[in-house]
Design a protein around this motif. Structure first.
Motif, short mmCIF file in Angstrom:
data_model
loop_
_atom_site.label_atom_id
_atom_site.label_comp_id
_atom_site.label_asym_id
_atom_site.label_seq_id
_atom_site.Cartn_x
_atom_site.Cartn_y
_atom_site.Cartn_z
N GLN A 218 0.72 -1.28 -0.03
CA GLN A 218 0.05 -0.16 -0.01
C GLN A 218 0.93 1.24 -0.19
N ALA A 219 0.26 2.47 -0.16
CA ALA A 219 0.99 3.63 -0.06
C ALA A 219 0.70 4.42 0.91
N ILE A 220 1.50 5.45 1.37
CA ILE A 220 1.24 6.08 2.41
C ILE A 220 1.24 7.61 2.00
N ASP A 221 0.07 8.60 2.42
CA ASP A 221 0.19 9.92 1.78
C ASP A 221 0.97 10.68 2.69
N PRO A 222 0.93 12.04 2.36
CA PRO A 222 1.79 13.11 3.06
C PRO A 222 1.24 13.06 4.52
N ASP A 223 -0.01 12.78 4.73
CA ASP A 223 -0.44 13.06 6.22
C ASP A 223 -0.18 11.76 7.14
N GLY A 224 0.39 10.91 6.42
CA GLY A 224 0.84 9.38 7.16
C GLY A 224 -0.40 8.49 6.96
N ASN A 225 -1.54 8.74 6.10
CA ASN A 225 -2.45 7.71 5.98
C ASN A 225 -2.11 6.60 4.94
N ILE A 226 -2.64 5.48 5.27
CA ILE A 226 -2.26 4.30 4.38
C ILE A 226 -3.48 4.53 3.12
N VAL A 227 -3.09 4.28 1.94
CA VAL A 227 -3.97 4.52 1.02
C VAL A 227 -3.68 3.61 -0.15
N PRO A 228 -4.48 3.02 -1.15
CA PRO A 228 -4.16 2.19 -2.10
C PRO A 228 -3.35 3.17 -3.07
N PRO A 229 -2.16 2.54 -3.73
CA PRO A 229 -1.38 3.05 -4.45
C PRO A 229 -2.02 3.59 -6.00
N THR A 230 -1.55 4.65 -6.20
CA THR A 230 -2.01 5.71 -7.28
C THR A 230 -0.83 6.29 -8.05
N ALA A 231 -1.20 6.99 -8.97
CA ALA A 231 -0.09 7.64 -9.78
C ALA A 231 0.64 8.89 -8.77
N ASP A 232 -0.30 9.35 -7.86
CA ASP A 232 0.35 10.44 -6.92
C ASP A 232 0.97 9.83 -5.80
N PHE A 233 0.49 8.74 -5.12
CA PHE A 233 0.93 8.12 -3.93
C PHE A 233 1.44 6.70 -4.02
N ARG A 234 2.49 6.65 -4.41
CA ARG A 234 3.16 5.23 -4.90
C ARG A 234 3.40 4.20 -3.50
N ALA A 235 3.17 2.94 -3.88
CA ALA A 235 3.99 2.10 -2.80
C ALA A 235 5.42 1.96 -2.71
N PHE A 236 6.06 1.51 -1.62
CA PHE A 236 7.51 1.52 -1.75
C PHE A 236 7.82 0.35 -2.75
N ALA A 237 8.79 0.64 -3.79
CA ALA A 237 9.32 -0.10 -4.80
C ALA A 237 10.16 -1.17 -4.72
N GLY A 238 10.88 -1.02 -3.53
CA GLY A 238 12.15 -1.85 -3.13
C GLY A 238 11.92 -3.08 -2.74
N HIS A 239 13.05 -3.83 -2.36
CA HIS A 239 12.74 -5.26 -2.09
C HIS A 239 12.11 -5.28 -0.57
N LEU A 240 11.36 -6.28 -0.29
CA LEU A 240 10.51 -6.28 0.68
C LEU A 240 10.62 -7.95 1.12
N THR A 241 10.46 -8.18 2.53
CA THR A 241 10.31 -9.81 2.72
C THR A 241 9.70 -9.87 3.97
N CYS A 242 9.26 -10.80 4.41
CA CYS A 242 8.57 -11.30 5.76
C CYS A 242 9.09 -12.68 5.97
N ALA A 243 9.04 -13.08 7.25
CA ALA A 243 9.35 -14.63 7.90
C ALA A 243 8.41 -14.96 8.48
N ILE A 244 7.91 -16.22 8.55
CA ILE A 244 7.12 -16.87 9.24
C ILE A 244 7.71 -17.96 10.42
N GLU A 245 7.62 -17.83 11.65
CA GLU A 245 8.13 -18.56 12.69
C GLU A 245 7.19 -19.63 13.46
N ARG A 246 7.81 -20.70 13.39
CA ARG A 246 7.08 -21.72 14.33
C ARG A 246 7.36 -21.93 15.66
#
Length: 252
Positions: A218-246
């Motif tokens: 998702q994207a973050i607007d200038p006010d810090g709100n989480i919003v769907p990605p648009t041409a104006d507010f883009r989601a972070f495009a770099g490499h992201l990962t998660c991990a699941i721990e048992r």
């Protein structure tokens, strides 16, 4: 186990000739990952990994791979991330390839679930994890996982983990499903939305019965709100990962 026509001809599921050993031999097999039925593919492959069986070439499960030889900065028998071009990270099944020589003809029992491994302490009581799991830049990242607290075969709890080292905040939409044809917002989020600050580690227990996670950038607007990605507010495009721990198995 012979692969179908869609398999890469270089795959170990495809018959190959091995001079000095034999012709048209398949050196790979897949088996289901069904902890709910008593078959935890990742645990089986990890037991084989720890046994250092000379027949093994490599094993794949839950977005990870190990091999009996060192690869790209990882030592022999070390789990490392598995990100194939076809996207099949082997969450629903495990893969085992054996070496292409006479060692593979050995008939000794495989060191699998519950077996003692010579030279190592039994770590069955300890927790296990799989990852890093890449979060796709576009579209959903759909993760099929072994059912959490799935019964006698695998009663462990599990946690979803993120750690932001990007130098900026990023946002995600995270939903989960128990396989009941519906999805719900993931606990610990704001209706399924989550913003993670740079340098922040976020960990949340996965609800019992969860069999699928749906993660979307998702994207973050200038006010810090989480919003769907648009041409104006883009989601972070770099490499992201998660991990699941048992969690650890609790012996009674």
């Amino acid at each position: 186990m012979i692969g179908d026509a869609a398999h890469d001809p270089t795959s170990d599921h495809t018959p190959h000739n091995f001079p000095g050993w034999g012709s048209q031999i398949v050196t790979a097999a897949d088996f289901p990952n069904r902890p709910d039925l008593g078959l935890d593919a990742h645990r089986v492959l990890d037991d084989i990994r720890r046994s250092r069986d000379p027949r093994v070439k490599y094993g794949i499960s839950n977005g990870q791979i190990y091999s009996s030889y060192a690869v790209s900065g990882y030592g022999a028998w070390d789990w490392r991330p598995y990100n194939p071009k076809n996207g099949d990270k082997h969450f629903t099944h495990g893969h085992l390839s054996v070496v292409g020589d006479a060692r593979a003809d050995g008939t000794q029992p495989w060191q699998t679930i519950g077996a003692d491994v010579a030279g190592e302490e039994d770590d069955d009581d300890m927790g296990a994890s799989f990852g890093p799991i890449t979060i796709e830049r576009e579209g959903l990242t759909s993760l099929t996982i072994p059912p959490v607290q799935g019964g006698a075969a695998d009663p462990r709890s599990a946690w979803l983990n993120f750690c932001n080292d990007t130098g900026q905040p990023y946002a995600l939409r995270i939903w989960y499903s128990t396989g009941n044809e519906g999805f719900s917002p993931f606990p610990g989020t704001n209706g399924g939305l989550l913003a993670i600050r740079s340098g922040q580690r976020w960990s949340q227990e996965i609800p019992a019965g969860t069999a699928c996670l749906s993660i979307l950038r998702q994207a973050i607007d200038p006010d810090g709100n989480i919003v769907p990605p648009t041409a104006d507010f883009r989601a972070f495009a770099g490499h992201l990962t998660c991990a699941i721990e048992r969690g650890a198995v609790i012996r009674k």
